[in-house]
Design an enzyme around this catalytic site. Structure first.
Site, PDB file in Angstrom:
ATOM      1  N   TYR A 105      -7.205   1.725   6.184  1.00  0.00           N
ATOM      2  CA  TYR A 105      -6.373   0.583   5.830  1.00  0.00           C
ATOM      3  C   TYR A 105      -6.342  -0.512   6.882  1.00  0.00           C
ATOM      4  CZ  TYR A 105      -3.192   3.741   8.332  1.00  0.00           C
ATOM      5  OH  TYR A 105      -2.649   4.605   9.232  1.00  0.00           O
ATOM      6  N   CYS A 164      18.434  50.135   7.348  1.00  0.00           N
ATOM      7  CA  CYS A 164      18.184  49.338   6.143  1.00  0.00           C
ATOM      8  C   CYS A 164      16.716  48.899   6.114  1.00  0.00           C
ATOM      9  CB  CYS A 164      19.094  48.118   6.117  1.00  0.00           C
ATOM     10  SG  CYS A 164      18.710  46.996   4.765  1.00  0.00           S
ATOM     11  N   GLU A 181       0.850  -1.187   0.000  1.00  0.00           N
ATOM     12  CA  GLU A 181       0.000   0.000   0.000  1.00  0.00           C
ATOM     13  C   GLU A 181       0.879   1.227   0.000  1.00  0.00           C
ATOM     14  OE1 GLU A 181      -2.210  -0.231   3.612  1.00  0.00           O
ATOM     15  OE2 GLU A 181      -3.261  -2.036   2.971  1.00  0.00           O
ATOM     16  N   LYS A 200       2.188   4.561   1.539  1.00  0.00           N
ATOM     17  CA  LYS A 200       2.240   5.090   2.896  1.00  0.00           C
ATOM     18  C   LYS A 200       1.862   6.560   2.823  1.00  0.00           C
ATOM     19  CE  LYS A 200       5.006   5.042   7.072  1.00  0.00           C
ATOM     20  NZ  LYS A 200       4.968   6.475   7.393  1.00  0.00           N
ATOM     21  N   CYS A 211      19.816  48.722   0.730  1.00  0.00           N
ATOM     22  CA  CYS A 211      20.022  50.110   1.173  1.00  0.00           C
ATOM     23  C   CYS A 211      21.353  50.695   0.709  1.00  0.00           C
ATOM     24  CB  CYS A 211      19.919  50.202   2.692  1.00  0.00           C
ATOM     25  SG  CYS A 211      21.321  49.454   3.543  1.00  0.00           S
ATOM     26  N   CYS A 215      24.986  46.587   0.352  1.00  0.00           N
ATOM     27  CA  CYS A 215      23.678  45.958   0.577  1.00  0.00           C
ATOM     28  C   CYS A 215      22.766  46.216  -0.621  1.00  0.00           C
ATOM     29  CB  CYS A 215      23.041  46.520   1.851  1.00  0.00           C
ATOM     30  SG  CYS A 215      21.323  45.996   2.077  1.00  0.00           S
ATOM     31  N   CYS A 269      24.771  43.300   6.126  1.00  0.00           N
ATOM     32  CA  CYS A 269      24.587  44.724   5.878  1.00  0.00           C
ATOM     33  C   CYS A 269      24.790  45.433   7.212  1.00  0.00           C
ATOM     34  CB  CYS A 269      23.170  44.959   5.340  1.00  0.00           C
ATOM     35  SG  CYS A 269      22.597  46.647   5.537  1.00  0.00           S
ATOM     36  N   ASP A 317       1.246  10.216   3.872  1.00  0.00           N
ATOM     37  CA  ASP A 317       1.897  11.080   4.852  1.00  0.00           C
ATOM     38  C   ASP A 317       0.878  12.055   5.428  1.00  0.00           C
ATOM     39  OD1 ASP A 317       3.783  12.208   6.401  1.00  0.00           O
ATOM     40  OD2 ASP A 317       4.869  13.212   4.799  1.00  0.00           O
ATOM     41  N   LYS A 361      10.735   3.320   2.871  1.00  0.00           N
ATOM     42  CA  LYS A 361      10.703   4.770   2.702  1.00  0.00           C
ATOM     43  C   LYS A 361      11.325   5.162   1.368  1.00  0.00           C
ATOM     44  CE  LYS A 361       9.236   7.067   5.917  1.00  0.00           C
ATOM     45  NZ  LYS A 361       9.645   7.466   7.187  1.00  0.00           N
TER      46      LYS A 361
HETATM   47  S1  IVH Z   1      -0.525   0.272   8.739  1.00  0.00           S
HETATM   48  C1  IVH Z   1       0.667  -1.581  13.028  1.00  0.00           C
HETATM   49  N1  IVH Z   1      -0.848   1.383   6.396  1.00  0.00           N
HETATM   50  O1  IVH Z   1       2.300   5.158   8.974  1.00  0.00           O
HETATM   51  C2  IVH Z   1       0.813  -0.384  12.154  1.00  0.00           C
HETATM   52  N2  IVH Z   1       0.024   2.733   8.147  1.00  0.00           N
HETATM   53  O2  IVH Z   1       4.621   4.213  11.091  1.00  0.00           O
HETATM   54  C3  IVH Z   1      -0.369  -0.218  11.264  1.00  0.00           C
HETATM   55  N3  IVH Z   1       0.462   5.049   7.513  1.00  0.00           N
HETATM   56  O3  IVH Z   1       1.084   5.427  12.224  1.00  0.00           O
HETATM   57  C4  IVH Z   1      -0.163   0.901  10.316  1.00  0.00           C
HETATM   58  N4  IVH Z   1      -0.225   4.866   5.424  1.00  0.00           N
HETATM   59  O4  IVH Z   1      -0.158   6.695  10.433  1.00  0.00           O
HETATM   60  C5  IVH Z   1      -0.436   1.569   7.665  1.00  0.00           C
HETATM   61  N5  IVH Z   1      -1.227   2.227   4.270  1.00  0.00           N
HETATM   62  C6  IVH Z   1      -0.822   2.415   5.527  1.00  0.00           C
HETATM   63  C7  IVH Z   1      -0.351   3.664   5.996  1.00  0.00           C
HETATM   64  C8  IVH Z   1       0.070   3.779   7.320  1.00  0.00           C
HETATM   65  C9  IVH Z   1       0.274   5.699   6.346  1.00  0.00           C
HETATM   66  C10 IVH Z   1       1.028   5.671   8.731  1.00  0.00           C
HETATM   67  C11 IVH Z   1       0.229   5.420   9.975  1.00  0.00           C
HETATM   68  C12 IVH Z   1       1.166   4.821  10.965  1.00  0.00           C
HETATM   69  C13 IVH Z   1       2.502   5.073  10.359  1.00  0.00           C
HETATM   70  C14 IVH Z   1       3.389   3.864  10.620  1.00  0.00           C
END
Ligand code: IVH
Length: 678
Positions: free
Chosen positions: A225, A431, A114, A116, A410, A407, A425, A118, A313
Site C-alpha cells: 500500500y 481430581c 483502504e 486496514k 470427580c 465437582c 473442587c 491486521d 477502527k
Molecule cells: S499506511 C504512515 N495502509 O497499520 C503510515 N497501513 O498504525 C503508513 N496497516 O503499521 C501506513 N493496513 O502495519 C497503511 N492499508 C494500510 C494498512 C496499514 C494495515 C498497518 C500498518 C501500520 C499500521 C498503522
C-alpha cells in the site's frame, strides 16, 4: 545440453514461472493447470541441478533454501515506518477531515480509503527489479532482516514486472488468510501443540522464524500500500501509486476506493463495518489517506503519525446466537469455570462454539440462562465472551444455571471461600481434571518445558495408568510408551529424552511448575533468587516470605501452606529421587534480581555496542549468568556478526537466538526474555 542453450531455456522457464506465479498468487486467475505448472518447475529444477552455476538468487527455485537469517540482523529503515493515529467514530473522522481541509485551505479533499489489514507491516527493497531485502517494522527506525523467510511468500515477486526504478522500497502488510490460520490451528490441536491466539500472531511467528521452510509451509500472503522510495520518480497521487505497485506485479488490496469528500469516506467506513466478515483475512479498520501526494507533503507529520492519514477502527465484532448449555470446566487449581456451549456462529473470521462465563457471580449478574439468545463479542483473541442476554427473546423455557455442589469430574465437595469469586473442587491431588491440568502446567513451555508432552499425550499417559502425577513422568521408559496411540519408537525415545532434559531447569522454572496458588513467573523468580534451593524455600515461615519484595501475606500463606501438605512432600521427594535439580548453583556476586534473573545467556559473534566482556558484564548486572558454551541449560543466545559454531549448537538444541537489538530491549526491560520454543 549445451551451456548456452541451458542458459536460454532457464531464462525462458523463469519468465514463464514468474508469469504463472503472478497469475495464480497475485491475480488469483491462473492460466494453466497445476500439472502444467509443476512440469515447468521440475524442468527448471533439473536444469539448475545440471548447471548449478546458472542458479540466480531471483530464480523461482530459490524461495525456500535461502540461508536462514542470522538471528535477524537489524536493518535501519531509510524512511521511518510510522504508525497511524486512530479514530473510533464518524464524528472523529469528520474532525480529521476538518483539520485536513483547514490546513490545505480547500473545501473538499479527495481521499483513498483502504482496508486496514491486521497483519504485520513489512518493507521490501528491490534493486534493478530484484528482491533484495525484507525488514519488519521493529521500533519504526530499525527493524529486523527477514529476507529469507519473506522470500517464501508466493505472492511476493522475486523480480518486479514492468519498468521499475533502479531502487525501490515498498511497504505493505503480511498476513495469514483466515482459512490457513484455522487449518494451522486444527493441525496444532491434533498434535497437542499450543494454539495461536489469532492470525496475526501466527503470521508474525511464521515470519520471525529462523527456518524458512516453516514459513513456507504457513501459506502467508501480502498486500502492498505504499511506495516509500521510488528513487525520485514519484507519482502524483496515492491511487496512482497503488496502480504503479500493481504494474510491478505486487499484490494490492482490491477494495481500495477513491472517495471525493468526507461523506464518501464515511459511506466506505459504514459499508466495510458491515462487510468485513466476508473477507478471508483480518481487518481491524479503514485507513483514510489524502490522495494528492503534494498535499500529503504539505500536511506533514506530528511527532509520530502522519497528518495526512488516519485509521478508523471498527467497533468490536459481535454476533447473536443461543446458549445450548452451560457446563463447568475444572482448572489446575480446582477452579470451576462455567462455560456457555453455543450454537456455532461465525465471528471475526472464526467459528465460535463456546464462551467463558468466568464465574458464578458473572452468570448471575448477566443473568445468562440455558436456552437464552445472547450477543457474543470477540475481545481480540480466541476466547469470546457473552456481552448481553436478549431478554425480549425469552420463551419461559430457559433454565437458570447453578454451580454444582460436587465437582462434575470427580464428585468431590465444592467450596467457595469467603471473598473469592471462584468455587473450587477440594480434591487437589485426586481430581483427574486438576491432575491433568497440573501436569500440563508442569510440562508447559514456561515451566519445565518438556517438548512433545502436549495435552493429548498427557491424557493418554493418564488413561494408560502410566502416570498419576508429574513426578511419575521421570520414571517412564521408552518401551512403556510405544504402545500409546500415535507414538512410534522414535517419538517415545524423544519424549523420554525431553523429560530427562527437563531435570536440569533453573529453580525458578521448577517453582513455577509446581503450580502453587498465587505464584506466577515473577514470584517464582523472586523466590528462586532469594532461596536458591527448594528445601530452603520449603522451610521458610510466612514472616520470612513476606519480607521479600513483592511478596504479600496472601502469597506467603499460600507458599507456606503448600509445603506443609504431606502429598506435596511425597511428590517433591520423588522429583528429587528422580534427579530433578532443586537448587541453583550459588551465585558469584551477581545481583539476584533484574530482567535476566536466573537466566543463563551465551554471547556469540561481534556485537555493535559492546565488547564481549562488556556484554557479559551487562548480563550479570541484569541478574543473569553469562557462560561461554551453549548447553541445554542455556536460556538464550545473543548472536552478533560472524557468530560461528555456538549458533549452530543453539539451533540444534532449539535454544532461542536473539539479535543485539532485542537483547538491548530486554536489558532495558522493554521486552521479556524468551522461553525455549515448544
Ligand atoms: S499506511 C504512515 N495502509 O497499520 C503510515 N497501513 O498504525 C503508513 N496497516 O503499521 C501506513 N493496513 O502495519 C497503511 N492499508 C494500510 C494498512 C496499514 C494495515 C498497518 C500498518 C501500520 C499500521 C498503522
Amino acid at each position: 545440453m549445451l551451456r548456452d542453450e541451458a542458459a536460454r531455456r532457464l531464462e525462458e522457464l523463469r519468465r514463464l514461472i514468474r508469469h504463472h506465479d503472478y497469475r495464480y498468487y497475485v491475480l488469483n486467475d491462473p492460466e494453466i493447470s497445476d500439472e502444467a505448472y509443476d512440469a515447468l518447475m521440475r524442468e527448471l529444477l533439473a536444469l539448475e541441478a545440471a548447471f548449478p552455476d546458472l542458479v540466480t538468487p531471483d530464480s523461482p527455485s530459490q524461495r525456500v533454501g535461502g540461508r536462514p537469517a542470522e538471528g535477524f540482523a537489524p536493518v535501519r529503515h531509510t524512511v521511518p515506518m510510522l504508525s497511524l493515529g486512530n479514530v473510533f467514530s464518524e464524528q472523529e473522522v469528520r474532525e480529521f477531515d476538518q483539520r485536513v481541509r483547514a490546513s490545505l485551505g480547500v473545501d473538499q479533499v479527495d481521499y483513498v480509503c483502504e482496508l486496514k489489514i491486521d497483519g504485520l507491516s513489512i518493507s521490501l527493497q528491490f534493486v534493478d527489479g530484484a528482491y533484495v531485502r525484507a525488514a519488519t517494522r521493529g521500533d519504526g527506525e530499525t527493524g529486523e532482516d527477514v529476507t529469507a523467510t519473506v522470500r517464501t511468500i508466493r505472492s511476493i515477486p522475486l523480480r518486479l514486472l514492468g519498468d521499475p526504478p533502479r531502487r525501490v522500497e515498498v511497504r505493505g502488510e503480511i498476513f495469514m488468510p483466515l482459512s490457513a490460520f484455522e487449518h494451522l490451528n486444527r493441525q496444532r490441536a491434533a498434535q497437542g501443540e499450543p494454539l495461536f491466539a489469532n492470525a496475526r500472531n501466527a503470521a508474525a511467528g511464521a515470519v520471525r522464524q529462523l527456518n524458512p521452510e516453516v514459513t513456507a509451509s504457513r501459506r502467508l500472503d501480502a498486500f502492498f500500500y505504499q511506495i516509500a522510495d521510488a528513487g525520485g520518480e514519484d507519482p502524483a497521487t496515492h491511487h496512482q501509486a497503488l496502480e504503479l505497485l500493481r504494474s510491478w506485479g505486487l499484490k494490492i488490496n482490491p477494495h481500495s476506493r477513491l472517495c471525493r469528500g468526507v461523506e464518501e469516506v464515511l459511506e466506505y467506513c459504514r459499508e466495510w463495518t458491515g462487510r468485513r466478515g466476508e473477507l478471508d483475512y483480518m481487518v481491524d479498520g479503514v485507513v483514510i489517506k489524502v490522495d494528492d501526494l503534494a498535499a500529503q507533503r504539505r500536511l506533514g507529520y506530528t511527532s509520530r503519525t502522519p497528518r495526512w492519514a488516519v485509521a478508523y477502527k471498527f467497533p468490536a465484532q459481535r454476533a447473536e446466537t443461543r446458549v445450548r448449555d452451560i457446563w463447568v470446566s475444572v482448572g489446575r487449581t480446582g477452579q470451576l469455570t462455567p462455560i456457555a456451549e453455543l450454537e456455532p456462529v461465525m465471528l471475526a473470521g472464526t467459528l465460535v462454539k463456546r464462551a467463558s462465563l468466568h464465574n458464578e457471580d458473572i452468570v448471575r449478574e448477566k443473568d445468562v440462562r440455558i436456552g437464552d439468545r445472547v450477543v457474543v463479542q470477540k475481545a481480540g483473541d480466541i476466547i469470546p465472551e457473552v456481552v448481553e442476554v436478549i431478554t425480549s427473546a425469552r420463551t419461559g423455557a430457559e433454565r437458570p444455571f447453578t454451580m454444582p455442589e460436587r465437582c462434575p469430574v470427580c464428585g468431590a465437595e465444592v467450596v467457595r471461600l469467603q471473598g473469592e469469586a471462584a468455587a473450587r473442587c477440594t480434591n487437589t491431588t485426586g481430581c483427574p481434571a486438576q491432575v491433568r491440568e497440573q501436569i500440563r502446567h508442569f510440562a508447559s513451555r514456561e515451566s519445565m518445558d518438556i517438548e512433545g508432552l502436549g495435552p493429548a499425550v498427557i491424557e493418554a499417559l493418564l488413561e494408560a495408568g502410566l502416570i498419576r502425577d508429574a513426578a511419575d513422568l521421570y520414571t517412564l521408559k521408552p518401551e512403556q510408551l510405544v504402545d500409546l496411540e500415535r507414538m512410534g519408537e522414535k517419538s517415545a525415545a524423544n519424549l523420554v529424552e525431553a523429560i530427562a532434559a527437563s531435570k536440569d531447569r533453573p529453580l525458578r522454572r521448577l517453582i513455577r511448575a509446581l503450580g502453587i496458588r498465587h505464584v506466577g513467573d515473577r514470584t517464582a523468580e523472586i523466590l528462586a533468587s532469594h532461596f536458591r534451593s527448594l528445601d530452603r524455600l520449603a522451610e521458610a515461615d510466612p514472616e520470612t516470605l513476606t519480607a521479600l519484595p513483592e511478596v504479600g501475606p496472601k502469597i506467603a500463606a499460600s507458599v507456606h501452606a503448600y509445603f506443609r501438605q504431606p502429598q506435596v512432600q511425597d511428590f517433591l521427594r520423588r522429583l528429587k529421587a528422580a534427579g530433578v535439580r532443586t537448587s541453583d548453583p550459588e551465585d558469584h556476586g551477581a545481583p539476584a534480581q533484574g530482567p535476566l534473573a536466573g537466566l543463563t545467556v551465551v554471547i556469540t559473534g561481534t556485537l555493535q555496542g559492546y565488547t564481549r566482556a562488556e556484554a557479559e558484564a551487562a548480563v550479570q548486572a541484569a541478574g543473569g549468568r553469562a557462560t561461554s558454551s551453549v548447553s541445554r541449560r542455556t536460556d538464550f543466545v545473543v548472536a552478533g556478526e560472524n557468530p560461528g559454531s555456538k549458533l549452530d549448537r543453539a539451533r540444534e538444541l532449539g535454544i532461542p537466538v536473539l539479535d543485539e537489538e532485542t537483547f538491548n530491549r530486554i536489558l532495558r526491560g522493554e521486552a521479556a526474555p524468551p522461553g525455549r520454543p515448544g
